[in-house]
Design a protein around this motif. Sequence first.
Motif, PDB file in Angstrom:
ATOM      1  N   CYS A 136     -17.325   2.800 -41.579  1.00  0.00           N
ATOM      2  CA  CYS A 136     -17.276   4.017 -42.393  1.00  0.00           C
ATOM      3  C   CYS A 136     -18.585   4.793 -42.302  1.00  0.00           C
ATOM      4  O   CYS A 136     -18.651   5.930 -42.730  1.00  0.00           O
ATOM      5  N   VAL A 137     -19.651   4.193 -41.766  1.00  0.00           N
ATOM      6  CA  VAL A 137     -20.911   4.886 -41.535  1.00  0.00           C
ATOM      7  C   VAL A 137     -21.281   4.648 -40.076  1.00  0.00           C
ATOM      8  O   VAL A 137     -21.491   3.513 -39.659  1.00  0.00           O
ATOM      9  N   TRP A 138     -21.332   5.739 -39.307  1.00  0.00           N
ATOM     10  CA  TRP A 138     -21.621   5.608 -37.883  1.00  0.00           C
ATOM     11  C   TRP A 138     -23.108   5.372 -37.650  1.00  0.00           C
ATOM     12  O   TRP A 138     -23.957   5.798 -38.420  1.00  0.00           O
ATOM     13  N   GLY A 139     -23.409   4.658 -36.575  1.00  0.00           N
ATOM     14  CA  GLY A 139     -24.799   4.459 -36.160  1.00  0.00           C
ATOM     15  C   GLY A 139     -25.480   3.278 -36.820  1.00  0.00           C
ATOM     16  O   GLY A 139     -26.658   3.062 -36.615  1.00  0.00           O
ATOM     17  N   ARG A 140     -24.768   2.509 -37.641  1.00  0.00           N
ATOM     18  CA  ARG A 140     -25.363   1.323 -38.253  1.00  0.00           C
ATOM     19  C   ARG A 140     -24.886   0.087 -37.521  1.00  0.00           C
ATOM     20  O   ARG A 140     -23.842   0.096 -36.887  1.00  0.00           O
ATOM     21  N   GLY A 141     -25.592  -0.981 -37.672  1.00  0.00           N
ATOM     22  CA  GLY A 141     -25.156  -2.242 -37.084  1.00  0.00           C
ATOM     23  C   GLY A 141     -26.116  -2.702 -36.011  1.00  0.00           C
ATOM     24  O   GLY A 141     -27.035  -1.991 -35.608  1.00  0.00           O
ATOM     25  N   GLY A 142     -25.906  -3.931 -35.553  1.00  0.00           N
ATOM     26  CA  GLY A 142     -26.802  -4.504 -34.562  1.00  0.00           C
ATOM     27  C   GLY A 142     -28.115  -4.897 -35.200  1.00  0.00           C
ATOM     28  O   GLY A 142     -28.199  -5.164 -36.390  1.00  0.00           O
ATOM     29  N   GLY A 143     -29.149  -4.963 -34.426  1.00  0.00           N
ATOM     30  CA  GLY A 143     -30.464  -5.322 -34.934  1.00  0.00           C
ATOM     31  C   GLY A 143     -30.642  -6.818 -35.020  1.00  0.00           C
ATOM     32  O   GLY A 143     -29.728  -7.596 -34.781  1.00  0.00           O
ATOM     33  N   HIS A 144     -31.831  -7.224 -35.358  1.00  0.00           N
ATOM     34  CA  HIS A 144     -32.168  -8.636 -35.422  1.00  0.00           C
ATOM     35  C   HIS A 144     -31.819  -9.212 -36.785  1.00  0.00           C
ATOM     36  O   HIS A 144     -31.908  -8.522 -37.798  1.00  0.00           O
ATOM     37  N   LYS A 145     -31.427 -10.479 -36.822  1.00  0.00           N
ATOM     38  CA  LYS A 145     -31.094 -11.141 -38.080  1.00  0.00           C
ATOM     39  C   LYS A 145     -32.348 -11.285 -38.942  1.00  0.00           C
ATOM     40  O   LYS A 145     -33.415 -11.621 -38.427  1.00  0.00           O
ATOM     41  N   ARG A 146     -32.206 -11.046 -40.251  1.00  0.00           N
ATOM     42  CA  ARG A 146     -33.350 -11.091 -41.170  1.00  0.00           C
ATOM     43  C   ARG A 146     -33.055 -11.982 -42.352  1.00  0.00           C
ATOM     44  O   ARG A 146     -31.911 -12.224 -42.697  1.00  0.00           O
ATOM     45  N   LYS A 147     -34.124 -12.451 -42.992  1.00  0.00           N
ATOM     46  CA  LYS A 147     -34.007 -13.178 -44.253  1.00  0.00           C
ATOM     47  C   LYS A 147     -34.848 -12.472 -45.295  1.00  0.00           C
ATOM     48  O   LYS A 147     -35.881 -11.882 -44.995  1.00  0.00           O
ATOM     49  N   ARG A 148     -34.398 -12.539 -46.541  1.00  0.00           N
ATOM     50  CA  ARG A 148     -35.080 -11.881 -47.644  1.00  0.00           C
ATOM     51  C   ARG A 148     -36.222 -12.752 -48.152  1.00  0.00           C
ATOM     52  O   ARG A 148     -36.059 -13.954 -48.325  1.00  0.00           O
ATOM     53  N   ARG A 149     -37.389 -12.163 -48.403  1.00  0.00           N
ATOM     54  CA  ARG A 149     -38.513 -12.874 -49.014  1.00  0.00           C
ATOM     55  C   ARG A 149     -38.518 -12.584 -50.506  1.00  0.00           C
ATOM     56  O   ARG A 149     -38.365 -11.435 -50.912  1.00  0.00           O
ATOM     57  N   VAL A 150     -38.704 -13.619 -51.319  1.00  0.00           N
ATOM     58  CA  VAL A 150     -38.761 -13.455 -52.767  1.00  0.00           C
ATOM     59  C   VAL A 150     -40.184 -13.058 -53.137  1.00  0.00           C
ATOM     60  O   VAL A 150     -41.136 -13.791 -52.853  1.00  0.00           O
ATOM     61  N   VAL A 151     -40.327 -11.883 -53.755  1.00  0.00           N
ATOM     62  CA  VAL A 151     -41.640 -11.367 -54.136  1.00  0.00           C
ATOM     63  C   VAL A 151     -41.658 -11.181 -55.640  1.00  0.00           C
ATOM     64  O   VAL A 151     -40.780 -10.525 -56.204  1.00  0.00           O
ATOM     65  N   ASP A 152     -42.661 -11.766 -56.309  1.00  0.00           N
ATOM     66  CA  ASP A 152     -42.810 -11.633 -57.760  1.00  0.00           C
ATOM     67  C   ASP A 152     -43.718 -10.439 -58.039  1.00  0.00           C
ATOM     68  O   ASP A 152     -44.943 -10.559 -58.019  1.00  0.00           O
ATOM     69  N   PHE A 153     -43.119  -9.267 -58.277  1.00  0.00           N
ATOM     70  CA  PHE A 153     -43.903  -8.062 -58.503  1.00  0.00           C
ATOM     71  C   PHE A 153     -44.523  -8.026 -59.894  1.00  0.00           C
ATOM     72  O   PHE A 153     -45.583  -7.465 -60.084  1.00  0.00           O
ATOM     73  N   LYS A 154     -43.863  -8.617 -60.889  1.00  0.00           N
ATOM     74  CA  LYS A 154     -44.328  -8.506 -62.271  1.00  0.00           C
ATOM     75  C   LYS A 154     -45.372  -9.559 -62.643  1.00  0.00           C
ATOM     76  O   LYS A 154     -46.214  -9.317 -63.487  1.00  0.00           O
ATOM     77  N   ARG A 155     -45.313 -10.752 -62.066  1.00  0.00           N
ATOM     78  CA  ARG A 155     -46.263 -11.842 -62.301  1.00  0.00           C
ATOM     79  C   ARG A 155     -46.425 -12.171 -63.782  1.00  0.00           C
ATOM     80  O   ARG A 155     -47.522 -12.466 -64.251  1.00  0.00           O
ATOM     81  N   LYS A 156     -45.340 -12.130 -64.558  1.00  0.00           N
ATOM     82  CA  LYS A 156     -45.434 -12.399 -65.997  1.00  0.00           C
ATOM     83  C   LYS A 156     -45.854 -13.831 -66.284  1.00  0.00           C
ATOM     84  O   LYS A 156     -46.603 -14.093 -67.207  1.00  0.00           O
ATOM     85  N   ALA A 157     -45.381 -14.787 -65.481  1.00  0.00           N
ATOM     86  CA  ALA A 157     -45.721 -16.188 -65.725  1.00  0.00           C
ATOM     87  C   ALA A 157     -47.176 -16.478 -65.370  1.00  0.00           C
ATOM     88  O   ALA A 157     -47.737 -17.475 -65.819  1.00  0.00           O
ATOM     89  N   HIS A 158     -47.796 -15.619 -64.579  1.00  0.00           N
ATOM     90  CA  HIS A 158     -49.162 -15.874 -64.114  1.00  0.00           C
ATOM     91  C   HIS A 158     -50.160 -14.856 -64.665  1.00  0.00           C
ATOM     92  O   HIS A 158     -51.223 -14.668 -64.090  1.00  0.00           O
ATOM     93  N   TRP A 159     -49.823 -14.207 -65.756  1.00  0.00           N
ATOM     94  CA  TRP A 159     -50.714 -13.187 -66.301  1.00  0.00           C
ATOM     95  C   TRP A 159     -51.997 -13.828 -66.831  1.00  0.00           C
ATOM     96  O   TRP A 159     -51.961 -14.734 -67.638  1.00  0.00           O
ATOM     97  N   GLY A 160     -53.134 -13.383 -66.347  1.00  0.00           N
ATOM     98  CA  GLY A 160     -54.424 -13.895 -66.788  1.00  0.00           C
ATOM     99  C   GLY A 160     -54.834 -15.197 -66.122  1.00  0.00           C
ATOM    100  O   GLY A 160     -55.837 -15.796 -66.497  1.00  0.00           O
ATOM    101  N   VAL A 161     -54.067 -15.666 -65.128  1.00  0.00           N
ATOM    102  CA  VAL A 161     -54.375 -16.906 -64.422  1.00  0.00           C
ATOM    103  C   VAL A 161     -54.964 -16.545 -63.069  1.00  0.00           C
ATOM    104  O   VAL A 161     -54.457 -15.669 -62.377  1.00  0.00           O
ATOM    105  N   ASP A 162     -56.048 -17.212 -62.703  1.00  0.00           N
ATOM    106  CA  ASP A 162     -56.680 -16.944 -61.420  1.00  0.00           C
ATOM    107  C   ASP A 162     -55.809 -17.441 -60.278  1.00  0.00           C
ATOM    108  O   ASP A 162     -55.188 -18.501 -60.367  1.00  0.00           O
TER     109      ASP A 162
END
Length: 89
Positions: free
Chosen positions: A29-55
């Motif tokens: 339904c959308v032309w020009g998409r597809g193919g490419g290399h297989k990828r995996k998602r990295r989990v990134v903690d943007f908020k860092r609530k559990a580590h607030w104030g910890v070195d």
Amino acid sequence: RGLGKGKPYEPLVRGKKRIDGRNNSGRICVWGRGGGHKRKRRVVDFKRKAHWGVDGRIVRFEYDPNRSAHIALVRYDTEGVDDPTSREW
């Protein structure tokens, strides 16, 4: 220094569903998409609530195929912290 050698830190890597321009019946339904290399998602903690104030210490920089920037693997000093979720990376 540069990027870390070897594979990414596995507990922070998840599978990623490929979006290749097809709808729920599998038709293109959308032309020009597809193919490419297989990828995996990295989990990134943007908020860092559990580590607030910890070195934290940067262990290494890792490549992330889903964004234009590299990501840092941070090890937090968790002595004296009671939160059980902050005992990991």
